[in-house]
Scaffold this active site. Structure first.
Site, short mmCIF file in Angstrom:
data_model
loop_
_atom_site.label_atom_id
_atom_site.label_comp_id
_atom_site.label_asym_id
_atom_site.label_seq_id
_atom_site.Cartn_x
_atom_site.Cartn_y
_atom_site.Cartn_z
N HIS A 93 10.41 12.47 10.03
CA HIS A 93 9.15 12.20 9.33
C HIS A 93 8.10 11.68 10.29
O HIS A 93 8.42 11.16 11.37
CB HIS A 93 9.35 11.19 8.18
CG HIS A 93 9.46 9.77 8.64
ND1 HIS A 93 8.35 8.97 8.87
CD2 HIS A 93 10.54 8.97 8.89
CE1 HIS A 93 8.75 7.76 9.25
NE2 HIS A 93 10.07 7.74 9.29
N CYS A 94 6.84 11.82 9.90
CA CYS A 94 5.72 11.20 10.62
C CYS A 94 4.94 10.38 9.61
O CYS A 94 5.53 9.81 8.69
CB CYS A 94 4.86 12.25 11.34
SG CYS A 94 4.13 13.51 10.28
N TRP A 95 3.63 10.29 9.75
CA TRP A 95 2.85 9.45 8.83
C TRP A 95 2.72 10.07 7.45
O TRP A 95 3.05 9.48 6.43
CB TRP A 95 1.47 9.17 9.43
CG TRP A 95 0.46 8.58 8.48
CD1 TRP A 95 -0.77 9.08 8.18
CD2 TRP A 95 0.59 7.38 7.71
NE1 TRP A 95 -1.42 8.27 7.27
CE2 TRP A 95 -0.61 7.22 6.97
CE3 TRP A 95 1.60 6.43 7.57
CZ2 TRP A 95 -0.82 6.15 6.10
CZ3 TRP A 95 1.39 5.36 6.69
CH2 TRP A 95 0.20 5.22 5.99
N TYR A 122 6.07 8.87 6.12
CA TYR A 122 6.21 7.42 5.94
C TYR A 122 5.37 6.92 4.76
O TYR A 122 5.76 5.98 4.06
CB TYR A 122 5.80 6.70 7.23
CG TYR A 122 5.79 5.19 7.14
CD1 TYR A 122 6.97 4.47 7.05
CD2 TYR A 122 4.59 4.49 7.16
CE1 TYR A 122 6.97 3.09 6.97
CE2 TYR A 122 4.57 3.10 7.08
CZ TYR A 122 5.76 2.41 6.98
OH TYR A 122 5.75 1.04 6.90
#
Length: 345
Positions: A93-95, A122
């Protein structure tokens, strides 16, 4: 193969799959999903460059810059991912579930990983966390004056099969001016909330949960309002322990701390203690008279506790007197008193 999955479904998986967070080290330090590994695609500085390019020039130029910055990093990304998950099954995952996690998922899939791509990144975990605080929990609050041994009793409850949430452990603070104990470092507010939500999700909502009585703030961390309001409305078991037992326990605990730390913390509450009592407390610290120091500061803390207790719904307060130092016996007495009170209703 890449599978897109919601954060809720990922957390509910019966199989433990390593989770990698490809955001920058600075983003990761601010707040992370508990248990996640940081595998940053960009450094903090590189992310700023790509973001600025995206805003000032455009998306395509930002993507090209991103590949320029990461061109020689991809083999190391894959090697690190293999160390994290030798079985080649991993979540990413990223932001917001955008380009960074998409690029990492593509590369790992190309190498042969089975990849779970967290939908919404996130940010979706933060929304999920807020939802945990809104749920209804069957809370019992363990209260009592400073030095009553509440945290030890809470852990004894857990050993007896009860469900607990240790807010002070999550906040890394014991809730007073001396709360860091000169060694604990508090997590960010974001991380405190992330960790609390994660633990709440593990609870059986059909069973009671024990939580220690706390102020809205624990050190510099704030209990999320929905959960805090549930704590205030719950049954409070107010334990009463002989004053000298409390002095003995705190003197032993605080006596092991650095005198300079104790003096600094005492000076911070001088307005509440008063100048004369502050002077006497500091002198007692300097002379190694821990019981005398404890007796002085307990006057302030006991007054504060009584004020808070007076604001509680008296019908939801159960007082239990504890004369023994046997923590197992005391825990059993508290649990029995609560059952007896429920039977009388």
């Amino acid at each position: 193969m890449i599978r897109t999955i919601t954060i809720s479904d990922f957390i509910s998986l019966s199989e433990v799959i390593p989770l990698v967070d490809v955001r920058t080290p600075a983003e990761f330090a601010q707040g992370k999903i508990p248990g996640a590994f940081n595998l940053p695609i960009f450094t903090n500085e590189e992310r700023v460059l790509v973001g600025t390019t995206y805003k000032q020039v455009g998306r395509e130029q930002a993507i090209l810059l991103g590949f320029d910055l990461t061109g020689n990093k991809w083999s190391s990304f894959i090697k690190e991912a293999l160390e994290i998950s030798p079985a080649k099954k991993i979540a990413v995952h990223c932001w917001r579930g955008g380009m960074r996690s998409g690029a990492m998922a593509w590369a790992l899939d190309l190498y042969g990983f089975e990849v779970y791509l967290i939908e919404g990144g996130y940010k979706s975990y933060r929304r999920w966390s807020a939802g945990q605080f809104e749920k209804n929990y069957q809370l019992n609050i363990l209260g009592g004056m400073t030095g009553s041994g509440k945290t030890r009793l809470l852990h004894q409850f857990r050993s007896s099969g009860e469900q607990i949430i240790d807010l002070e452990d999550l906040a890394q603070h014991q809730g007073s001016s001396y709360g860091t104990m000169n060694k604990m470092v508090q997590p960010t507010q974001e991380q405190f909330e992330n960790n609390l939500a994660f633990q709440l999700n593990l609870l059986d909502q059909d069973r009671t949960v024990w939580v220690e009585d706390e102020s809205l703030t624990i050190g510099k961390r704030c209990i999320p309002n929905p959960f805090w309001h549930q704590m205030r409305d719950a049954v409070l078991v107010n334990i009463q322990v002989p004053h000298e037992y409390r002095v003995e326990l705190l003197a032993a605990e605080y006596g092991a701390l650095d005198a300079a730390f104790l003096i600094e913390c005492t000076e911070r509450i001088w307005k509440r203690l008063g100048p004369e009592q502050t002077k006497n407390a500091i002198l007692a610290i300097e002379e190694g008279r821990m019981p005398d120091f404890i007796r002085i500061v307990l006057v302030y803390y006991d007054k504060t506790y009584r004020t808070g207790l007076s604001k509680r719904n008296k019908e939801k307060v159960i007082t239990v007197e504890l004369e023994s130092k046997d923590i197992m016996a005391n825990a059993a007495r508290i649990l029995n008193s609560l059952k007896e009170a429920a039977t009388r209703k």
